[in-house]
Design an enzyme around this catalytic site. Structure first.
Site: not given
Ligand code: PBG
Length: 327
Positions: A197, A249
Site C-alpha cells: 500500500k 493498492k
Molecule cells: C485505510 C484505507 C484507505 C483506503 C482504503 N483503506 C485510506 C488511506 O490509506 O488513506 C483508500 C481507498 C481509496 O482511496 O479508494 N483504512
C-alpha cells in the site's frame, strides 16, 4: 509483403473473432465493491468527489448489498464512518460500532451469496485520522496498534465477516490478526492483506468519503511510490504471516507492481482501483473528454491483464452489469 503474409489484423477484423482470441476477460465474480456506511444517517448521501458513490444509511446499505449480489459481484468491502471518534479508535472495536453493525446487517441480508469483507484499520475511527494509536509524542505506535487490530479483527469476525482486510501497514499486522482470529475460534475467516500500500495522493476522495480527520500524511507506514523491491518484501512477510490473499493498492499507476507480485506468490492477488483513479475518469467523462464506459472497462481489463485476479473498484456493480450483457 513477403510470402506467407503474416497479417495480425485477420484476428481483429470483427467483434466475433476478437472475442474468440481475447486473452483477458474481466469476470463479475472477481469484482469487489467498496461500500461506505455512516452512523446515524437517515438517507444515503452523495460524496462530491466520488460521483455515483454514496455514504449509505444502514437501510440503504442493505438494499445496495442486494443489488450488488444481483449484479453478480464477487464481494463487498465495507467501510464505516462513525458519528464520533476518539484517540484510540475504539469505535472500530465496539461490537455496536457502525462498521460491526453494518457487517451484521449485510450478512443478514445477503448471507453467503457474496463474500462480505471489512476494512480492518483504525483511521476511520481515530480523532487524529491515523491508522494506528499514537505515542505521547505523536508517532504511530506500531505494537500498540497491533493489539487494537487483534481486537478489531475478532469483533469483525464475530459480526460475521468472511474476510478481514488489514489495511494499516503496521509491521506484523497479518500475523497478529491471524493468531487472534484463530484463538477466538474464527479459523475460517480469511485475511486479505493490504500487503502493498503506497502513500498515495490517489486516496484523496476516499478521505472525503470517510470524513477523515487526518492532517499530515502516512509516509511513516505506507510505502514510497518509488519502490518496487520493497513491495516484494512486504508480500513475502504477509504470506509468511498467514495472508490468504494479498492486495496491491493503488492499481493502475502500479501495474508493474501487480505483475511482479503475481509472479512472486501463489496466493490470489487483488488490486484496489482507488478513489482517485475512479474520480479522474468520472471527472474527465463529465466534461465529455473521454468515453466513460470504455475507459471503465479498459482500466479493469488492464489491471486484470497485469495479474490481479480480484479487483476492488467503485464501478464493480455497474461493470458487472455491463460485462454480463457483453459475454
Ligand atoms: C485505510 C484505507 C484507505 C483506503 C482504503 N483503506 C485510506 C488511506 O490509506 O488513506 C483508500 C481507498 C481509496 O482511496 O479508494 N483504512
Amino acid at each position: 509483403m513477403p510470402y506467407p503474409e503474416i497479417r495480425p489484423r485477420r484476428l481483429r477484423r470483427n467483434a466475433a473473432v476478437r472475442r474468440l482470441v481475447s486473452e483477458t476477460r474481466v469476470d463479475p465474480a472477481e469484482l469487489v465493491v467498496p461500500m461506505f456506511v455512516k452512523e446515524g444517517l437517515a438517507e444515503p448521501r452523495a460524496i462530491a468527489s466520488l460521483p455515483g458513490v454514496l455514504q449509505h444509511s444502514r437501510d440503504s446499505l442493505r438494499k445496495a448489498a442486494v443489488e450488488a449480489v444481483q449484479a453478480g459481484v464477487g464481494g463487498i468491502m465495507l467501510f464505516g464512518v462513525p458519528a464520533s471518534r476518539d484517540e484510540y479508535g475504539s469505535g472500530g472495536i465496539d461490537p455496536n460500532g457502525i462498521l460491526n453493525v453494518a457487517i451484521r446487517d449485510v450478512v443478514a441480508e445477503v448471507g453467503d451469496a457474496t463474500v462480505v469483507m471489512s476494512d480492518l484499520c483504525l483511521d476511520e475511527f481515530t480523532s487524529h485520522g491515523h491508522c494506528g494509536v499514537l505515542t505521547p509524542d505523536g508517532a504511530v505506535d506500531n505494537d500498540a496498534t497491533l493489539a487494537a487490530y487483534a481486537e478489531m479483527a475478532v469483533a469483525q469476525a464475530a459480526a460475521g465477516a468472511d474476510v478481514v482486510g488489514p489495511s494499516g501497514m503496521m509491521d506484523g499486522q497479518v500475523g497478529v490478526v491471524r493468531r487472534a482470529l484463530d484463538a477466538a475460534g474464527h479459523c475460517d475467516v480469511a485475511v486479505l492483506a493490504y500487503a502493498v500500500k503506497y502513500a498515495s495522493a490517489f486516496y484523496g476522495p476516499f478521505r472525503d468519503a470517510v470524513e477523515s480527520a487526518l492532517e499530515g500524511d502516512r509516509r511513516t507506514y505506507q510505502q514510497d511510490p518509488a519502490n518496487l523491491r520493497e513491495s516484494l518484501r512486504e508480500v513475502a512477510l504477509d504470506v509468511a504471516e498467514g495472508a490468504d490473499m494479498v492486495m496491491v493498492k493503488p492499481a493502475l499507476p502500479y501495474l508493474d507492481v501487480v505483475s511482479a507480485v503475481r509472479a512472486a506468490v501463489d496466493v490470489p492477488v487483488a488490486a484496489y482501483q482507488v478513489s482517485g483513479e475512479y474520480a479522474m475518469v468520472e471527472a474527465a467523462a463529465a466534461n465529455g473528454w473521454v468515453d466513460r464506459e470504455r475507459l471503465m472497462l479498459e482500466t479493469l481489463t488492464s489491471i486484470r491483464r497485469a495479474g490481479a485476479q480480484i479487483i476492488l473498484t467503485y464501478w464493480a456493480v455497474e461493470a458487472a452489469q455491463l460485462l454480463r450483457q457483453r459475454y
